[in-house]
Design a protein around this motif. Structure first.
Motif, mmCIF file in Angstrom:
data_model
loop_
_atom_site.group_PDB
_atom_site.id
_atom_site.type_symbol
_atom_site.label_atom_id
_atom_site.label_comp_id
_atom_site.label_asym_id
_atom_site.label_seq_id
_atom_site.Cartn_x
_atom_site.Cartn_y
_atom_site.Cartn_z
ATOM 1 N N SER A 65 36.328 -21.204 7.182
ATOM 2 C CA SER A 65 34.897 -20.887 6.983
ATOM 3 C C SER A 65 34.607 -20.504 8.365
ATOM 4 O O SER A 65 34.998 -20.797 9.275
ATOM 5 C CB SER A 65 34.255 -22.388 6.577
ATOM 6 O OG SER A 65 34.393 -23.289 7.378
ATOM 7 N N LEU A 66 33.460 -19.780 8.179
ATOM 8 C CA LEU A 66 32.879 -19.122 9.434
ATOM 9 C C LEU A 66 31.338 -19.611 9.832
ATOM 10 O O LEU A 66 30.605 -19.629 8.879
ATOM 11 C CB LEU A 66 33.272 -17.767 9.341
ATOM 12 C CG LEU A 66 32.777 -16.949 10.628
ATOM 13 C CD1 LEU A 66 33.705 -17.601 11.882
ATOM 14 C CD2 LEU A 66 32.630 -15.368 10.364
ATOM 15 N N ARG A 67 31.161 -20.129 10.865
ATOM 16 C CA ARG A 67 29.777 -20.636 11.203
ATOM 17 C C ARG A 67 28.841 -19.376 11.178
ATOM 18 O O ARG A 67 29.221 -18.211 11.669
ATOM 19 C CB ARG A 67 29.830 -21.375 12.544
ATOM 20 C CG ARG A 67 29.995 -20.307 13.626
ATOM 21 C CD ARG A 67 30.153 -21.284 14.927
ATOM 22 N NE ARG A 67 30.484 -20.511 16.140
ATOM 23 C CZ ARG A 67 29.721 -19.947 17.075
ATOM 24 N NH1 ARG A 67 28.480 -20.024 17.008
ATOM 25 N NH2 ARG A 67 30.063 -19.300 17.960
ATOM 26 N N GLN A 68 27.350 -19.730 10.690
ATOM 27 C CA GLN A 68 26.559 -18.443 10.954
ATOM 28 C C GLN A 68 25.609 -18.968 11.686
ATOM 29 O O GLN A 68 24.862 -20.019 11.711
ATOM 30 C CB GLN A 68 25.913 -18.418 9.360
ATOM 31 C CG GLN A 68 26.867 -18.270 8.238
ATOM 32 C CD GLN A 68 26.233 -17.669 6.918
ATOM 33 O OE1 GLN A 68 24.856 -17.606 6.743
ATOM 34 N NE2 GLN A 68 26.962 -18.063 5.768
ATOM 35 N N VAL A 69 25.238 -17.722 12.644
ATOM 36 C CA VAL A 69 24.546 -17.920 13.856
ATOM 37 C C VAL A 69 23.311 -16.947 13.620
ATOM 38 O O VAL A 69 23.486 -15.736 13.495
ATOM 39 C CB VAL A 69 25.027 -17.706 15.129
ATOM 40 C CG1 VAL A 69 24.003 -17.862 16.211
ATOM 41 C CG2 VAL A 69 26.112 -18.932 15.165
ATOM 42 N N PRO A 70 22.039 -17.115 13.495
ATOM 43 C CA PRO A 70 21.001 -16.487 13.349
ATOM 44 C C PRO A 70 20.927 -15.111 14.487
ATOM 45 O O PRO A 70 21.032 -15.682 15.528
ATOM 46 C CB PRO A 70 19.743 -17.067 13.319
ATOM 47 C CG PRO A 70 20.236 -18.434 12.894
ATOM 48 C CD PRO A 70 21.515 -18.590 13.456
ATOM 49 N N TYR A 85 26.775 -13.048 11.399
ATOM 50 C CA TYR A 85 28.314 -13.102 12.179
ATOM 51 C C TYR A 85 28.318 -12.294 13.395
ATOM 52 O O TYR A 85 29.538 -11.736 13.836
ATOM 53 C CB TYR A 85 29.309 -12.656 11.159
ATOM 54 C CG TYR A 85 29.127 -13.652 9.865
ATOM 55 C CD1 TYR A 85 29.487 -14.843 9.909
ATOM 56 C CD2 TYR A 85 28.818 -12.772 8.587
ATOM 57 C CE1 TYR A 85 29.431 -15.808 8.624
ATOM 58 C CE2 TYR A 85 28.577 -13.762 7.291
ATOM 59 C CZ TYR A 85 29.225 -15.160 7.540
ATOM 60 O OH TYR A 85 29.032 -15.812 6.482
ATOM 61 N N PHE A 86 27.089 -11.901 14.038
ATOM 62 C CA PHE A 86 27.147 -10.954 15.147
ATOM 63 C C PHE A 86 27.869 -11.468 16.218
ATOM 64 O O PHE A 86 28.500 -10.933 16.838
ATOM 65 C CB PHE A 86 25.594 -10.734 15.571
ATOM 66 C CG PHE A 86 25.548 -9.956 16.692
ATOM 67 C CD1 PHE A 86 25.725 -8.568 16.732
ATOM 68 C CD2 PHE A 86 25.564 -10.619 18.182
ATOM 69 C CE1 PHE A 86 25.471 -7.813 17.955
ATOM 70 C CE2 PHE A 86 25.362 -9.893 19.225
ATOM 71 C CZ PHE A 86 25.420 -8.647 19.245
ATOM 72 N N TRP A 87 27.905 -12.894 16.438
ATOM 73 C CA TRP A 87 28.726 -13.512 17.592
ATOM 74 C C TRP A 87 30.201 -13.144 17.518
ATOM 75 O O TRP A 87 30.784 -13.280 18.627
ATOM 76 C CB TRP A 87 28.523 -15.275 17.375
ATOM 77 C CG TRP A 87 28.974 -15.795 16.245
ATOM 78 C CD1 TRP A 87 28.591 -15.984 15.155
ATOM 79 C CD2 TRP A 87 30.496 -16.311 16.195
ATOM 80 N NE1 TRP A 87 29.262 -16.538 14.195
ATOM 81 C CE2 TRP A 87 30.396 -16.765 14.719
ATOM 82 C CE3 TRP A 87 31.710 -16.151 17.043
ATOM 83 C CZ2 TRP A 87 31.700 -17.425 14.422
ATOM 84 C CZ3 TRP A 87 32.673 -17.024 16.578
ATOM 85 C CH2 TRP A 87 32.708 -17.297 15.259
#
Length: 689
Positions: free
Chosen positions: A8-13, A27-29
């Protein structure tokens, strides 16, 4: 511990707003290559992909052994004559890279030395020695000076296409102290070998500066010869075949400008052949007293003209524009000109004698083929070397006498294991696009493959930059054909297969034609009985990876699987960021969504990443490389993450080469292993594992 589910991948606004449209790129990070969480995520994806494909391990090994077993591992390229030497590359069984060599031309020796008897062989550069202890290796420049005494070469050990340039003294074998870091492809020697011209890039990876280096003169600073300030333009440098001029070319996607420097006056100021004119592309070739100019000024499919080499100015027409016959390049020799062209979706070669407008076209027997000039370093010759191949004919090298028109086969690439071209058939089919355009499809299959829709198939496509995917032979493809798989190439708009208009109708605000053409080709294969949607896999890479991403949203039901290699699947976000490599130069290909709301809306409507929905997608395998500077790794990583989040029922895999670039692994055995990985996945999707 091996995971039982994909990571899973964290979502960062992360919001961006253009033209009143606000979008969250959660997922810009992932763009931060140095973030340990980025590396951890990519490695976790690799672990999951390994877990999800472990049942294919035996098949992977089988396919790899098939590729290896059909390849003559110890081999020799056809030597090319330049001055007093024959130059060639040879490979040795068990070694990853080629060995660059030369032998002296013996008195009266007109034919290249093809056997084991090559007295006086000199190894110029051994890629295996250079690559020892490295995970990646690539050559950027390999350039012997006109007098044959020096070799300029450049190396990349990371895959990011930033090369270190060095010079070898071929009379002593010594590597000179001269060393230049962060160079680009391309180089050119002065006539006496005292000066070496090379290229460097800016922060956006754009080749924009040409430098002159004084070889063997420590303490003498390199001189900036030319710098291109317009960020739309790339710069190249080369020595003309005649060895009379250093040629500096500056090209955007739609505009060109060429400068020349006499090679015997390397310190002279560059002279502009013809000032740039927006929308006019041209290239030059030195030919005696003139520069040949291949151009598209009032000539959509290009025309050929010439101007004085002593005082460039007015153009004189040599070959007028003929709609439907695309002139692609011109090669000049002392008494002949050879024009590479394409017509009706096929490549061709036209020969013109010096001082004459009489010409003839070379003729070839197969209905589908690809032909072009190969290595022809000699200017004063009446013979040229060409390469020829088809879907069933392995790569073949011919020497052509331009006076008698006779063709001598020098070598056909060996295919071990009893390959017989008569066991296979190639076909040309045509799809009808939604606007009525007929789109060519090249097809190859083993004889006897059923045409009742039951056969599995792989459809390949690209469709950008006017790059043509012409019919070609592939040893690795035999592992598919011999298992009953049909292989096809969709020659979609955006490529150059059918001339310049074919390209124009697949770029900018006509880009969607590329995607709908491909779907039309897939539907045609099904309708004509070649395969069925349930047994059809699509494959493409780079800009062809954008095509793969677009068709998954456009027609997911038309395909059982998708292979997307280094895929350009986040084009809108990338083209919106002028700080990323290549972005500004790409605006003339895709449009500028920063300035144009129309371009922005159009790109957003087809961008794979922007249009992921809760659909039943086909199985997807995305391949990328951490050090890719052309399509950054984060694009497929973000795409796969969003697919999993929005449409979690699908089967999506991401595999990242952690020490390679745009072309993937560099060694031939490593490349075969990667191809075996892809083909085994394809066979699994097709039910043949």
């Amino acid at each position: 511990m091996t995971p039982d589910s994909p990571p899973s991948l964290r979502q960062v606004p992360h919001e961006r707003t253009f033209h009143g449209d606000t979008v969250n790129d959660e997922y810009f990070w992932l763009i931060d290559k140095d973030d340990p969480q980025t590396t951890a995520y990519l490695e976790a994806e690799n672990t999951w992909t390994e877990r999800a494909t472990e049942h294919l391990a035996d098949l992977r090994d089988t396919v790899f052994q098939e590729i290896k077993g059909r390849t003559q591992e110890t081999d020799l390229s056809v030597p090319s004559r330049k001055g007093a030497y024959w130059y060639y590359t040879r490979t040795v069984e068990g070694k990853q890279y080629g060995i660059h060599c030369r032998v002296p031309v013996r008195p009266g020796q007109d034919d290249p030395p093809m056997g084991d008897d090559r007295p006086g062989e000199e190894v110029l550069l051994d890629g295996n020695e250079l690559a020892e202890g490295k995970n990646f290796f690539a050559l950027g420049t390999f350039d012997v000076s006109p007098d044959g005494t020096r070799l300029a070469y450049s190396t990349d050990f990371d895959g990011d296409e930033r090369f270190t340039l060095r010079v070898k003294d071929l009379t002593t074998g010594e590597i000179l102290p001269d060393e230049v870091t962060d160079t680009h492809y391309g180089s050119a020697w002065s006539a006496d070998g005292s000066a070496l011209f090379y290229i460097t890039v800016d922060e956006a990876w754009r080749p924009c500066r040409v430098w002159r280096h004084a070889v063997g003169q420590a303490g003498v600073d390199d001189v900036l010869v030319f710098e291109e300030p317009d960020e739309r333009f790339w710069v190249g440098v080369e020595l003309s075949r005649s060895e009379k001029f250093i040629v500096i070319d500056a090209n955007s996607k739609i505009t060109s400008e060429v400068r020349v420097i006499p090679s015997d006056e390397p310190a002279a100021e560059p002279v502009v052949v013809t000032p740039r004119e927006q929308g006019v592309e041209y290239s030059i070739e030195h030919h005696g007293h003139r520069f040949l100019i291949l151009h598209n000024k009032n000539a959509e499919d290009f025309a050929l003209a010439y101007t004085s080499a002593d005082s460039p100015g007015e153009w004189v027409e040599l070959i007028p524009h003929t709609p439907g016959t695309r002139l692609e390049s011109v090669d000049a020799f002392a008494r002949h000109i050879v024009i590479s062209q394409r017509r009706d979706g096929l490549t061709g070669l036209r020969v013109m004698g010096d001082g004459s407008t009489d010409s003839y076209d070379m003729e070839f027997p197969e209905p589908l083929y690809s032909v072009g000039l190969t290595s022809n370093p000699e200017y004063d010759t009446t013979s040229v070397r060409i390469g020829y191949t088809s879907m069933v004919t392995p790569e073949s090298v011919y020497d052509v006498d331009l006076v008698t028109r006779t063709m001598t086969l020098r070598k056909r690439k060996p295919v071990l294991g009893g390959y017989n071209p008569d066991d296979y058939e190639q076909f040309r089919d045509w799809a009808s696009a939604g606007d009525g355009t007929r789109v060519p499809i090249s097809i190859v299959a083993r004889k006897g493959t059923p045409r009742d829709g039951s056969a599995p198939a792989l459809l390949y496509g690209y469709g950008s930059y006017e790059y043509s995917v012409d019919p070609y032979f592939s040893i690795s493809r035999l592992s598919l054909l011999d298992r009953g798989v049909v292989f096809a190439i969709a020659h979609v708009r955006g490529g150059g297969e059918m001339g310049r208009r074919w390209y124009e109708e697949g770029k900018l605000l006509a880009k969607k034609n590329t995607f709908t053409d491909f779907v039309a080709c897939a539907e045609t294969l099904v309708r004509h009985g070649w395969t069925s949607a349930a047994r059809l896999v699509a494959r493409g890479g780079s800009a062809g990876g954008l095509l793969m991403g677009a068709i998954t949203n456009l027609a997911p039901e038309a395909f059982a699987g998708i292979v997307a290699e280094v895929p350009f699947v986040d084009p809108l976000n990338s083209i919106l960021d002028p700080n990323l490599p290549l972005t500004v130069t790409e605006w003339e290909e895709w449009g500028n969504p920063i300035e144009s709301s129309e371009v922005y809306a159009y790109m957003k409507a087809y961008s794979p990443y922007e249009n992921v929905e809760k659909l039943q997608y086909p199985r997807i395998l995305a391949m990328t490389s951490l050090n890719d500077t052309r399509v950054l790794y984060h694009e497929p990583a973000k795409w796969i993450a969003r697919l999993r989040a929005v449409a979690p029922e699908g089967d999506y895999l991401l595999k990242t080469e952690m020490g390679a670039g745009h072309a993937g692994p560099s060694g031939r055995y490593d490349s075969w292993k990667e191809e075996a990985f892809i083909l085994s996945w394809v066979l699994d999707v097709l039910g043949l594992a």
